[in-house]
Scaffold this active site. Structure first.
Site, PDB file in Angstrom:
ATOM      1  N   ALA A  43       0.829  -1.213   0.000  1.00  0.00           N
ATOM      2  CA  ALA A  43       0.000   0.000   0.000  1.00  0.00           C
ATOM      3  C   ALA A  43       0.857   1.254   0.000  1.00  0.00           C
ATOM      4  O   ALA A  43       1.971   1.271   0.530  1.00  0.00           O
ATOM      5  CB  ALA A  43      -0.918  -0.008   1.224  1.00  0.00           C
ATOM      6  N   GLY A  54       0.906  -5.625   0.723  1.00  0.00           N
ATOM      7  CA  GLY A  54      -0.034  -5.772  -0.375  1.00  0.00           C
ATOM      8  C   GLY A  54       0.607  -6.258  -1.658  1.00  0.00           C
ATOM      9  O   GLY A  54      -0.061  -6.875  -2.491  1.00  0.00           O
ATOM     10  N   GLU A  67       0.606  -9.857  -1.304  1.00  0.00           N
ATOM     11  CA  GLU A  67      -0.781 -10.317  -1.400  1.00  0.00           C
ATOM     12  C   GLU A  67      -1.261 -10.373  -2.846  1.00  0.00           C
ATOM     13  O   GLU A  67      -2.033 -11.271  -3.212  1.00  0.00           O
ATOM     14  CB  GLU A  67      -1.682  -9.419  -0.552  1.00  0.00           C
ATOM     15  CG  GLU A  67      -1.478  -9.654   0.943  1.00  0.00           C
ATOM     16  CD  GLU A  67      -2.231  -8.664   1.807  1.00  0.00           C
ATOM     17  OE1 GLU A  67      -3.002  -9.114   2.672  1.00  0.00           O
ATOM     18  OE2 GLU A  67      -2.043  -7.441   1.624  1.00  0.00           O
ATOM     19  N   GLU A 108       2.698  -6.088   7.951  1.00  0.00           N
ATOM     20  CA  GLU A 108       1.683  -5.109   8.343  1.00  0.00           C
ATOM     21  C   GLU A 108       1.609  -4.862   9.848  1.00  0.00           C
ATOM     22  O   GLU A 108       1.360  -3.736  10.284  1.00  0.00           O
ATOM     23  CB  GLU A 108       0.308  -5.541   7.818  1.00  0.00           C
ATOM     24  CG  GLU A 108       0.094  -5.279   6.338  1.00  0.00           C
ATOM     25  CD  GLU A 108       0.560  -6.426   5.452  1.00  0.00           C
ATOM     26  OE1 GLU A 108       0.223  -6.436   4.265  1.00  0.00           O
ATOM     27  OE2 GLU A 108       1.300  -7.314   5.957  1.00  0.00           O
TER      28      GLU A 108
END
Length: 267
Positions: A73, A118, A121, A141
């Site tokens: 992110a 992310g 991910e 995270e």
């Protein structure tokens, strides 16, 4: 190389002339592909277009940045958000990850350099991950006060088991390519700089097969995972019935008996 289509400022989809392979390129190199709201929207839009393209049999997710697949992110953008803006942005972010996850054809992530948070991910949302020797993956995270929110807490244990996933998520540690391969965080480790080449070659081998069969097999794999055996076999049977009377099945059997390459009708 086939045609190219731009989605927003930061995502490109390339159609390769032969092999029915599409490449979804993360193209925000100056930010190491940090996923901003605009980039998330572009990923979602690109996946929607790819999902509806019956000519695409395999998708490879790649990066235009030499040092990173994706660093997750965009925390600079997130830092500027009010609580209300963060809530409004959440569906936008989720749509990017679920867009990749829900692609109906086989997907491969070509990972080099950093694939963190992310970014990892997005790779986990693919069916297969090819990583080069420079790859560093992880879900850090909790080290910044949040949790993996792009599917990591659900996708990682499906790859490596609950205890291993817990250790990796709770420790927030980064894992280099060799160990990542050993732990099955990635499926194949290749020489530095070869992740894209190897992933595209694998995609071409996959895409030589029946598009109807590929989509049905992926559906059975995804829907059956985690079910008890009997329920899983019912999922498989439903997927089999969806292909048993298809044009691809008829062509596949005919091509086998005639000792020639199949010409898949894709229906």
């Amino acid at each position: 190389m086939g045609d190219e289509r731009q989605f927003g400022e930061f995502v490109v989809v390339r159609r390769h002339e032969r092999g029915h392979v599409a490449e979804l390129v993360l193209d925000r190199p100056k930010a190491m592909n940090a996923v901003s709201s605009d980039m998330a929207r572009a990923i979602g839009a690109a996946c929607e277009a790819l999902g509806g393209d019956r000519d695409v049999r395999a998708v490879v997710v790649t990066s235009s940045n030499e040092r990173a697949f994706c660093v997750g992110a965009d925390l600079k953008e997130r830092n500027s958000f009010s609580d209300a803006e963060l809530v409004r942005q959440r569906p936008v972010a989720r749509a990017a990850y679920t867009g990749v996850l829900d692609l109906p054809m086989p997907t491969i992530a070509a990972v080099h350099g950093f694939a963190l948070g992310g970014g990892f991910e997005l790779a986990l949302a693919c069916d297969l991950i090819v990583a080069d020797a420079s790859a560093v993956v992880g879900l850090p995270e909790v080290s910044v006060g949040v949790i993996p929110g792009g599917g990591g807490t659900q996708l990682l244990p499906r790859r490596v088991g609950a205890a291993r996933a817990a250790e990796l998520i709770f420790s927030a540690r980064r894992v280099e390519a060799e160990e990542a391969g050993r732990l099955s965080l990635v499926d194949q480790v290749v020489a530095a700089g070869q992740d894209r080449t190897e992933a595209l070659a694998l995609a071409a081998r996959i895409a030589a097969n029946s598009p109807v069969g590929l989509r049905a097999a992926k559906r059975a794999l995804r829907l059956g995972h985690g079910l008890d055996l009997r329920a899983g076999l019912e999922v498989e049977d439903a997927a089999w019935r969806s292909v048993a009377f298809s044009g691809d099945r008829a062509e596949g059997v005919a091509a086998f008996n005639e000792k020639r390459a199949p010409r898949w009708p894709g229906e």
